[in-house]
Design an enzyme around this catalytic site. Sequence first.
Site, mmCIF file in Angstrom:
data_model
loop_
_atom_site.group_PDB
_atom_site.id
_atom_site.type_symbol
_atom_site.label_atom_id
_atom_site.label_comp_id
_atom_site.label_asym_id
_atom_site.label_seq_id
_atom_site.Cartn_x
_atom_site.Cartn_y
_atom_site.Cartn_z
ATOM 1 N N TYR A 48 2.970 3.339 -4.071
ATOM 2 C CA TYR A 48 2.990 1.984 -4.604
ATOM 3 C C TYR A 48 1.952 1.968 -5.718
ATOM 4 O O TYR A 48 0.749 2.107 -5.458
ATOM 5 C CB TYR A 48 2.643 0.952 -3.529
ATOM 6 C CG TYR A 48 2.618 -0.449 -4.092
ATOM 7 C CD1 TYR A 48 3.800 -1.130 -4.311
ATOM 8 C CD2 TYR A 48 1.423 -1.062 -4.445
ATOM 9 C CE1 TYR A 48 3.800 -2.393 -4.855
ATOM 10 C CE2 TYR A 48 1.410 -2.331 -4.989
ATOM 11 C CZ TYR A 48 2.595 -2.993 -5.194
ATOM 12 O OH TYR A 48 2.585 -4.243 -5.748
ATOM 13 N N ASN A 83 -4.743 7.500 -0.328
ATOM 14 C CA ASN A 83 -4.174 6.159 -0.226
ATOM 15 C C ASN A 83 -5.228 5.175 -0.698
ATOM 16 O O ASN A 83 -6.060 4.735 0.070
ATOM 17 C CB ASN A 83 -3.756 5.889 1.219
ATOM 18 C CG ASN A 83 -3.109 4.552 1.369
ATOM 19 O OD1 ASN A 83 -2.840 3.869 0.385
ATOM 20 N ND2 ASN A 83 -2.858 4.142 2.581
ATOM 21 N N MET A 134 0.849 -1.178 0.000
ATOM 22 C CA MET A 134 0.000 0.000 0.000
ATOM 23 C C MET A 134 0.886 1.230 0.000
ATOM 24 O O MET A 134 2.060 1.169 0.371
ATOM 25 C CB MET A 134 -0.897 0.022 1.229
ATOM 26 C CG MET A 134 -0.136 0.017 2.540
ATOM 27 S SD MET A 134 -1.197 0.097 3.950
ATOM 28 C CE MET A 134 -1.224 1.852 4.202
ATOM 29 N N CYS A 135 0.320 2.348 -0.415
ATOM 30 C CA CYS A 135 1.026 3.616 -0.306
ATOM 31 C C CYS A 135 1.054 4.037 1.152
ATOM 32 O O CYS A 135 0.274 3.563 1.964
ATOM 33 C CB CYS A 135 0.311 4.685 -1.116
ATOM 34 S SG CYS A 135 0.251 4.354 -2.883
ATOM 35 N N ASP A 136 1.968 4.946 1.465
ATOM 36 C CA ASP A 136 2.025 5.503 2.816
ATOM 37 C C ASP A 136 1.894 7.019 2.742
ATOM 38 O O ASP A 136 2.397 7.654 1.805
ATOM 39 C CB ASP A 136 3.345 5.137 3.501
ATOM 40 C CG ASP A 136 3.328 3.724 4.056
ATOM 41 O OD1 ASP A 136 2.509 3.475 4.961
ATOM 42 O OD2 ASP A 136 4.107 2.895 3.582
#
Length: 143
Positions: A114, A142, A39-41
């Site tokens: 991501y 996100n 996952m993105c942060d």
Amino acid sequence: MVAHVLACSPTHIKPVVLCNLLQGHGQGLKYTRGNLEFMCDLFAMSCNDEDRATRSLPIFSEYASRNPDGWGIGWFEGNNAVVHRAACRADWDDAFFDSIDEARSHNLIAHIRYATQGEPNDCNCHPFTRHHNGRDWMLAHNG
């Protein structure tokens, strides 16, 4: 499906959290490839006085090993949103660390990407900016 969305402007004291409340890393959508989850942060900072995140953002960059598709840091200089971003790993990019040194603001948003949709390129890296109702806004999400 719920996603984290952060938005702020220079006249808001705190970033507005739309959808779910961001409560730290690992709270957003996760994408599975094999047995691994990705996952993105997101990182957000809000202060009463202008400040820098020179200790927090280098630590945040360590998440780039699992989010290698880009980074972005956004802050305000006066009423103008400033965003630096690139489609590469944050922890390998000198421009990321130069941006950390430059960023000083009441509000700061950072994103490590991501890619689940769209190509890894600068245009797909957050935060995004828009001018609306006489002010600049920054947005990062996100998922």
